[in-house]
Scaffold this active site. Structure first.
Site, PDB file in Angstrom:
ATOM      1  N   ARG A 174       0.961  -0.903   0.236  1.00 24.10           N
ATOM      2  CA  ARG A 174      -0.443   0.300   0.394  1.00 24.10           C
ATOM      3  C   ARG A 174       0.810   1.455   0.280  1.00 24.10           C
ATOM      4  O   ARG A 174       2.043   1.100   0.785  1.00 24.10           O
ATOM      5  CB  ARG A 174      -1.106  -0.056   1.363  1.00 24.10           C
ATOM      6  CG  ARG A 174      -1.958  -1.263   0.798  1.00 24.10           C
ATOM      7  CD  ARG A 174      -2.730  -1.040   3.068  1.00 24.10           C
ATOM      8  NE  ARG A 174      -3.147  -2.218   2.815  1.00 24.10           N
ATOM      9  CZ  ARG A 174      -3.972  -2.966   4.061  1.00 24.10           C
ATOM     10  NH1 ARG A 174      -3.649  -2.640   5.101  1.00 24.10           N
ATOM     11  NH2 ARG A 174      -4.987  -4.214   3.451  1.00 24.10           N
ATOM     12  N   ARG A 267     -10.626   3.352   4.961  1.00 28.37           N
ATOM     13  CA  ARG A 267      -9.153   3.092   5.387  1.00 28.37           C
ATOM     14  C   ARG A 267      -8.736   3.605   3.460  1.00 28.37           C
ATOM     15  O   ARG A 267      -7.672   4.216   3.785  1.00 28.37           O
ATOM     16  CB  ARG A 267      -8.629   2.091   5.747  1.00 28.37           C
ATOM     17  CG  ARG A 267      -7.659   1.761   5.553  1.00 28.37           C
ATOM     18  CD  ARG A 267      -6.959   0.200   7.009  1.00 28.37           C
ATOM     19  NE  ARG A 267      -7.025  -1.158   5.707  1.00 28.37           N
ATOM     20  CZ  ARG A 267      -7.328  -2.267   5.891  1.00 28.37           C
ATOM     21  NH1 ARG A 267      -6.819  -2.704   6.834  1.00 28.37           N
ATOM     22  NH2 ARG A 267      -6.948  -2.496   4.857  1.00 28.37           N
ATOM     23  N   ARG A 278     -12.747  -9.142   1.820  1.00 29.19           N
ATOM     24  CA  ARG A 278     -12.392  -9.632   2.627  1.00 29.19           C
ATOM     25  C   ARG A 278     -13.859  -9.587   3.636  1.00 29.19           C
ATOM     26  O   ARG A 278     -13.826 -10.255   4.374  1.00 29.19           O
ATOM     27  CB  ARG A 278     -11.441  -8.417   2.773  1.00 29.19           C
ATOM     28  CG  ARG A 278     -10.041  -8.484   2.478  1.00 29.19           C
ATOM     29  CD  ARG A 278      -9.305  -6.619   2.352  1.00 29.19           C
ATOM     30  NE  ARG A 278      -8.093  -6.899   1.763  1.00 29.19           N
ATOM     31  CZ  ARG A 278      -6.625  -7.336   2.240  1.00 29.19           C
ATOM     32  NH1 ARG A 278      -6.920  -7.235   3.980  1.00 29.19           N
ATOM     33  NH2 ARG A 278      -5.646  -7.259   1.761  1.00 29.19           N
TER      34      ARG A 278
HETATM   35  N1  LIG Z   1      -1.036 -17.064   7.701  1.00 25.31           N
HETATM   36  C1  LIG Z   1      -0.244 -15.099   7.900  1.00 25.31           C
HETATM   37  N2  LIG Z   1      -1.212 -13.991   7.598  1.00 25.31           N
HETATM   38  C2  LIG Z   1      -0.288 -12.769   7.742  1.00 25.31           C
HETATM   39  C3  LIG Z   1       0.853 -12.397   7.921  1.00 25.31           C
HETATM   40  N3  LIG Z   1       0.986 -11.397   7.596  1.00 25.31           N
HETATM   41  C4  LIG Z   1      -0.416 -11.036   7.720  1.00 25.31           C
HETATM   42  N4  LIG Z   1      -1.331 -12.420   7.692  1.00 25.31           N
HETATM   43  C5  LIG Z   1      -3.037 -11.825   7.806  1.00 25.31           C
HETATM   44  O1  LIG Z   1      -3.005 -11.643   6.448  1.00 25.31           O
HETATM   45  C6  LIG Z   1      -4.686 -10.890   6.774  1.00 25.31           C
HETATM   46  C7  LIG Z   1      -4.035  -9.062   5.024  1.00 25.31           C
HETATM   47  O2  LIG Z   1      -3.537  -8.605   5.704  1.00 25.31           O
HETATM   48  P1  LIG Z   1      -3.040  -7.314   5.153  1.00 25.31           P
HETATM   49  O3  LIG Z   1      -3.343  -7.362   4.393  1.00 25.31           O
HETATM   50  O4  LIG Z   1      -2.324  -7.128   5.632  1.00 25.31           O
HETATM   51  O5  LIG Z   1      -4.456  -6.531   5.477  1.00 25.31           O
HETATM   52  P2  LIG Z   1      -5.539  -6.459   6.626  1.00 25.31           P
HETATM   53  O6  LIG Z   1      -5.738  -7.111   8.061  1.00 25.31           O
HETATM   54  O7  LIG Z   1      -6.179  -5.197   6.176  1.00 25.31           O
HETATM   55  O8  LIG Z   1      -4.326  -4.758   7.357  1.00 25.31           O
HETATM   56  C8  LIG Z   1      -4.306 -10.345   7.755  1.00 25.31           C
HETATM   57  O9  LIG Z   1      -5.515 -11.312   8.097  1.00 25.31           O
HETATM   58  C9  LIG Z   1      -3.319 -10.584   8.051  1.00 25.31           C
HETATM   59  O10 LIG Z   1      -3.192 -11.257   9.500  1.00 25.31           O
HETATM   60  C10 LIG Z   1       1.491 -13.705   8.406  1.00 25.31           C
HETATM   61  O11 LIG Z   1       3.168 -13.802   7.982  1.00 25.31           O
HETATM   62  N5  LIG Z   1       0.914 -15.389   7.831  1.00 25.31           N
HETATM   63  N1  LIG Z   2     -12.439   0.524  17.383  1.00 26.64           N
HETATM   64  C1  LIG Z   2     -12.248   1.491  15.880  1.00 26.64           C
HETATM   65  N2  LIG Z   2     -13.420   2.590  15.587  1.00 26.64           N
HETATM   66  C2  LIG Z   2     -13.574   3.506  14.389  1.00 26.64           C
HETATM   67  N3  LIG Z   2     -12.044   3.384  13.699  1.00 26.64           N
HETATM   68  C3  LIG Z   2     -10.885   2.188  13.632  1.00 26.64           C
HETATM   69  C4  LIG Z   2     -11.147   1.193  15.506  1.00 26.64           C
HETATM   70  N4  LIG Z   2     -10.053   1.179  15.119  1.00 26.64           N
HETATM   71  C5  LIG Z   2      -9.706   1.186  14.064  1.00 26.64           C
HETATM   72  N5  LIG Z   2      -9.983   2.038  12.552  1.00 26.64           N
HETATM   73  C6  LIG Z   2      -9.967   2.542  11.752  1.00 26.64           C
HETATM   74  O1  LIG Z   2     -10.088   1.115  11.061  1.00 26.64           O
HETATM   75  C7  LIG Z   2      -9.739   1.040   9.924  1.00 26.64           C
HETATM   76  C8  LIG Z   2      -8.832  -0.148   9.536  1.00 26.64           C
HETATM   77  O2  LIG Z   2      -8.088  -0.624  10.682  1.00 26.64           O
HETATM   78  P1  LIG Z   2      -6.514  -1.614  10.909  1.00 26.64           P
HETATM   79  O3  LIG Z   2      -5.977  -1.088  11.629  1.00 26.64           O
HETATM   80  O4  LIG Z   2      -6.048  -1.028   9.117  1.00 26.64           O
HETATM   81  O5  LIG Z   2      -7.017  -2.384  10.019  1.00 26.64           O
HETATM   82  P2  LIG Z   2      -6.827  -4.404  10.917  1.00 26.64           P
HETATM   83  O6  LIG Z   2      -5.193  -4.048  10.562  1.00 26.64           O
HETATM   84  O7  LIG Z   2      -7.070  -5.522  10.927  1.00 26.64           O
HETATM   85  O8  LIG Z   2      -6.955  -4.793   9.034  1.00 26.64           O
HETATM   86  C9  LIG Z   2      -9.179   1.660  10.216  1.00 26.64           C
HETATM   87  O9  LIG Z   2      -8.799   3.501   9.278  1.00 26.64           O
HETATM   88  C10 LIG Z   2      -8.304   2.358  11.536  1.00 26.64           C
HETATM   89  O10 LIG Z   2      -8.156   3.532  12.003  1.00 26.64           O
END
Ligand SMILES: Nc1nc2c(ncn2[C@@H]2O[C@H](COP(=O)(O)OP(=O)(O)O)[C@@H](O)[C@H]2O)c(=O)[nH]1
Ligand SMILES: Nc1ncnc2c1ncn2[C@@H]1O[C@H](COP(=O)(O)OP(=O)(O)O)[C@@H](O)[C@H]1O
Length: 401
Positions: A174, A267, A278
């Site tokens: 990203r 986001r 997702r």
């Molecule tokens: N099994 C596994 N899952 C991962 C790893 N790193 C990230 N993830 C998972 O992959 C998913 C997608 O992550 P990401 O693309 O960063 O998207 P986000 O969760 O929306 O921020 C999330 O459920 C993460 O927890 C890893 O090393 N192993």
């Molecule tokens: N408790 C909450 N209330 C409102 N917005 C939240 C809260 N927790 C996280 N966010 C927002 O939601 C979005 C997704 O959070 P993020 O941490 O990227 O999620 P994830 O890592 O689980 O994918 C971000 O824009 C974050 O600022």
């Protein structure tokens, strides 16, 4: 520690030890079940590279195993003693204090799983880390629930306490994400090869991309004396649960699916197609998170600050402990000459060389009952103390001085 069969000892003396007929240098042999593990290698002047060979006693064959984890670097000699028949404790001679205690896992759950995958003998290295034995923290939950936000808050408030396990992924970065910080962004063919080579603690296909935690990612954090945080999906959490990495498993739930969708959309990092994928996957993840029995704690991230406070509480960071920033654990200062033996769940390192006999403390005791985790990565919680065999007597080993 099992005795090496006589013929293995004979072979070792004749340098026919599976390392090749010209092999010289110092080796140790440890027999566990049907197998004799020969650890050591060739001497290059005064240093010894640490290799592993297995002698299969029923067939009389030497096996070169697949070796997982980072192997110890060179040293001046080795002592070995088996622990619980699933791992061998190695004491390296002439090494730095943070590098002298290692574990070779030969029959742990992780190694057994890898043997099945690889179809051959597998062993895994794990370095002993002294000091605080706090478990790594695995955080899972659907995309957009706030895992990254909560982890950032924790790392910001406790920078010297926590370290993030930087995963590998085949998804595109990203715009704000940095390679090596948020993820190691990689190509699928490279990651698949590294998975095949046993470099990953766990991996999974998530939302159409490969994600995985390399053994090295966890090692780096433990070596810095920090508590490792893993942000991984439910499949990955299941694999970690089956590994030797004893962790705390936390699942984060959204207050509702509508709120999850709002967060994901606001986001603004995913395409419409990705968001829909997702959200579809979120339903399955929520079911698994709530019912798989993997997770020790389920947190609802409705109000962010309240959720963060709950997270800190279950990690024991809500009171006075929170103020105590931990420093990196110290190592063990061992003399080059020593001998190693086992007594119940204590390993006794006798440093009774002539010069050291003059010193007040000449026995070092490792209490292995406090060990946590294991390969791949690091075995934490080494409890080490010195006693004087002359004044304390061996019975004194139950009383840390
Ligand atoms: N099994 C596994 N899952 C991962 C790893 N790193 C990230 N993830 C998972 O992959 C998913 C997608 O992550 P990401 O693309 O960063 O998207 P986000 O969760 O929306 O921020 C999330 O459920 C993460 O927890 C890893 O090393 N192993
Ligand atoms: N408790 C909450 N209330 C409102 N917005 C939240 C809260 N927790 C996280 N966010 C927002 O939601 C979005 C997704 O959070 P993020 O941490 O990227 O999620 P994830 O890592 O689980 O994918 C971000 O824009 C974050 O600022």
């Amino acid at each position: 520690m099992g005795e090496a069969p006589a013929f293995v000892v004979d072979n070792l003396l004749q340098n026919q030890d599976g390392f090749g007929s010209k092999s010289k240098g110092c080796k140790t042999t440890t027999t566990i079940g049907d197998k004799t593990f020969v650890i050591g290698g060739e001497n290059d002047e005064s240093t010894l590279s640490v290799e592993v060979q297995i002698f299969d006693n029923p067939t009389g064959n030497w096996v070169t195993p697949i070796v997982l984890g980072t192997k110890p670097n060179t040293c001046k000699g080795l002592s070995a003693v088996s622990l619980n028949d699933d791992r061998i404790l190695i004491v390296k001679k002439g090494s730095t204090p943070d590098d002298c205690i290692w574990f070779l896992e030969v029959d742990t759950q992780f190694v057994r799983g890898q043997k099945k995958i690889q179809g051959t003998d597998v062993v895994a290295w794990s370095k002993g880390a002294r000091g605080y034995a706090e478990k790594p923290v695995v955080i899972s939950g659907p995309s957009g629930v706030g895992k990254g936000t909560l982890i950032s808050m924790l790392m910001k408030e406790f920078p010297s306490m926590f370290g993030f396990s930087v995963s590998h992924t085949t998804r595109a970065p990203r715009c704000m994400e940095k390679d090596g910080v948020h993820y190691h962004f990689t190509e699928r063919s490279i990651m698949e090869k590294e998975i095949k080579d046993g470099k990953f603690l766990e991996y999974a296909s998530v939302h159409g991309n490969l994600y995985g935690t390399s053994i090295e990612a966890v090692e780096v954090v433990t070596d810095a004396g920090k508590r490792c945080i893993l942000d991984i999906d439910v499949q990955g959490a299941r694999s970690v649960k089956a590994s030797s990495l004893e962790a705390i498993f936390i699942f984060i739930c959204p207050p509702s699916m509508e709120e999850l969708e709002t967060r994901l959309r606001s986001r603004g990092t995913e395409t419409e197609e990705q968001i829909l994928k997702r959200l579809r996957n979120a339903k399955t993840e929520m079911e698994q998170g709530n019912s798989s029995g993997i997770f020790d704690h389920i947190l609802y991230n409705d109000n962010l600050n309240e959720c963060y406070e709950s997270l800190k509480k279950l990690l024991g960071l809500d009171g006075a402990a929170a103020a105590t920033q931990r420093s990196a654990p110290q190592g063990i200062d061992l003399p080059t000459d020593h001998s190693v033996s086992k007594m119940d769940n204590k390993i006794i390192i006798n440093c009774g060389t002539p010069e050291l006999k003059k010193a007040s403390k000449n026995l070092i005791v490792l209490d292995v009952s406090s060990l946590k985790g294991g390969a791949p990565g690091r075995t934490r919680g080494l409890d080490v103390y010195a006693i004087d065999s002359f004044s304390d007597g061996l019975n004194g080993i139950n009383q840390p001085s």
